[in-house]
Design a protein around this motif. Structure first.
Motif, PDB file in Angstrom:
ATOM      1  N   ARG A   1       5.841  -3.618   4.790  1.00  0.00           N
ATOM      2  CA  ARG A   1       5.948  -2.442   3.857  1.00  0.00           C
ATOM      3  C   ARG A   1       5.568  -2.490   2.411  1.00  0.00           C
ATOM      4  O   ARG A   1       4.860  -1.518   2.202  1.00  0.00           O
ATOM      5  CB  ARG A   1       7.853  -2.596   4.245  1.00  0.00           C
ATOM      6  CG  ARG A   1       8.126  -1.097   3.085  1.00  0.00           C
ATOM      7  CD  ARG A   1       9.239  -1.049   3.394  1.00  0.00           C
ATOM      8  NE  ARG A   1      10.254   0.418   3.081  1.00  0.00           N
ATOM      9  CZ  ARG A   1      11.573   0.884   3.337  1.00  0.00           C
ATOM     10  NH1 ARG A   1      11.741  -0.144   3.345  1.00  0.00           N
ATOM     11  NH2 ARG A   1      11.516   1.527   2.633  1.00  0.00           N
ATOM     12  N   ALA A   2       5.828  -3.882   1.597  1.00  0.00           N
ATOM     13  CA  ALA A   2       5.472  -3.485   0.004  1.00  0.00           C
ATOM     14  C   ALA A   2       3.349  -3.678   0.013  1.00  0.00           C
ATOM     15  O   ALA A   2       3.438  -2.773  -0.959  1.00  0.00           O
ATOM     16  CB  ALA A   2       5.560  -4.086  -0.406  1.00  0.00           C
TER      17      ALA A   2
ATOM     18  N   ARG B   1       1.337  -0.071  -1.378  1.00  0.00           N
ATOM     19  CA  ARG B   1       0.403  -0.006  -2.540  1.00  0.00           C
ATOM     20  C   ARG B   1      -1.082   0.909  -1.622  1.00  0.00           C
ATOM     21  O   ARG B   1      -1.203   1.606  -2.873  1.00  0.00           O
ATOM     22  CB  ARG B   1      -0.482  -1.056  -2.445  1.00  0.00           C
ATOM     23  CG  ARG B   1       0.403  -2.444  -3.020  1.00  0.00           C
ATOM     24  CD  ARG B   1      -0.504  -3.194  -3.607  1.00  0.00           C
ATOM     25  NE  ARG B   1       0.279  -4.474  -2.354  1.00  0.00           N
ATOM     26  CZ  ARG B   1      -0.313  -5.439  -2.368  1.00  0.00           C
ATOM     27  NH1 ARG B   1      -1.294  -5.987  -3.770  1.00  0.00           N
ATOM     28  NH2 ARG B   1      -0.352  -6.946  -1.848  1.00  0.00           N
TER      29      ARG B   1
ATOM     30  N   ASP C   1       4.955   5.171   1.452  1.00  0.00           N
ATOM     31  CA  ASP C   1       6.081   4.652   2.609  1.00  0.00           C
ATOM     32  C   ASP C   1       6.515   4.921   3.186  1.00  0.00           C
ATOM     33  O   ASP C   1       6.670   5.902   3.135  1.00  0.00           O
ATOM     34  CB  ASP C   1       7.540   3.821   1.339  1.00  0.00           C
ATOM     35  CG  ASP C   1       8.133   2.619   1.996  1.00  0.00           C
ATOM     36  OD1 ASP C   1       7.761   1.564   2.491  1.00  0.00           O
ATOM     37  OD2 ASP C   1       9.266   3.511   2.100  1.00  0.00           O
TER      38      ASP C   1
END
Length: 173
Positions: free
Chosen positions: A23-24, A28, A32
């Motif tokens: 997810r993180a 980028r 999200d």
């Protein structure tokens, strides 16, 4: 070598794990998905399979050892011989050529199995690796640079096309 598989119900737990673990990393480069994506994932996965059954989308997962999902390669908005390609690869699998290989494989499926003649794909300018994958797969800008600029949820990007009717040269490895 990882296998590209058509999405099925049995992939749901592995796809959810893939999305959570990355997810993180994905945030980028692309917006999200939001918490609702994860809390309502079972219903979302069922909806994807229903879309696939109707033939409006073709979803694929790149599966590695022990059923681990390493990437997703999707053809969406299928209509009139065309579709939009979207893909994402796990952070731990990045830089190993898997994005390029997955894109080449799904392009071949688009042409041979799904009867598509044209694919469209967009990538953010802030994601040069994704832009390079598209170029190596034979995608070209969809017109002049100013004509193919797109807004990807607030991020500038470029729209590319691949003519699947041309002698298939999903370019170099």
């Amino acid at each position: 070598m990882p296998q590209l598989e058509r999405l099925t119900a049995r992939h749901a737990p592995a796809v959810l794990r893939f999305e959570r673990e990355n997810r993180a990393y994905f945030a980028r480069y692309v917006p999200d998905r939001g918490d609702d994506f994860f809390t309502g994932y079972a219903a979302r996965h069922a909806a994807l399979l229903a879309e696939q059954d109707r033939g409006t989308c073709h979803f694929h997962v790149l599966v590695g050892d022990y059923g681990t999902v390493l990437g997703r390669f999707n053809l969406v908005d299928v209509a009139d011989g065309s579709a939009e390609l979207g893909y994402r690869v796990a952070e731990r699998a990045a830089g190993r050529g898997l994005a390029g290989e997955g894109v080449r494989r799904v392009c071949e499926l688009a042409r041979t199995e799904y009867g598509l003649r044209r694919l469209v794909a967009s990538a953010a300018l802030a994601n040069p690796a994704s832009l390079a994958v598209l170029k190596r797969a034979g995608f070209v800008l969809d017109g002049a640079v100013s004509d193919c600029e797109v807004d990807l949820d607030g991020e500038p990007g470029l729209r590319h096309v691949l003519d699947l009717d041309a002698p298939y040269a999903a370019a170099s490895p």
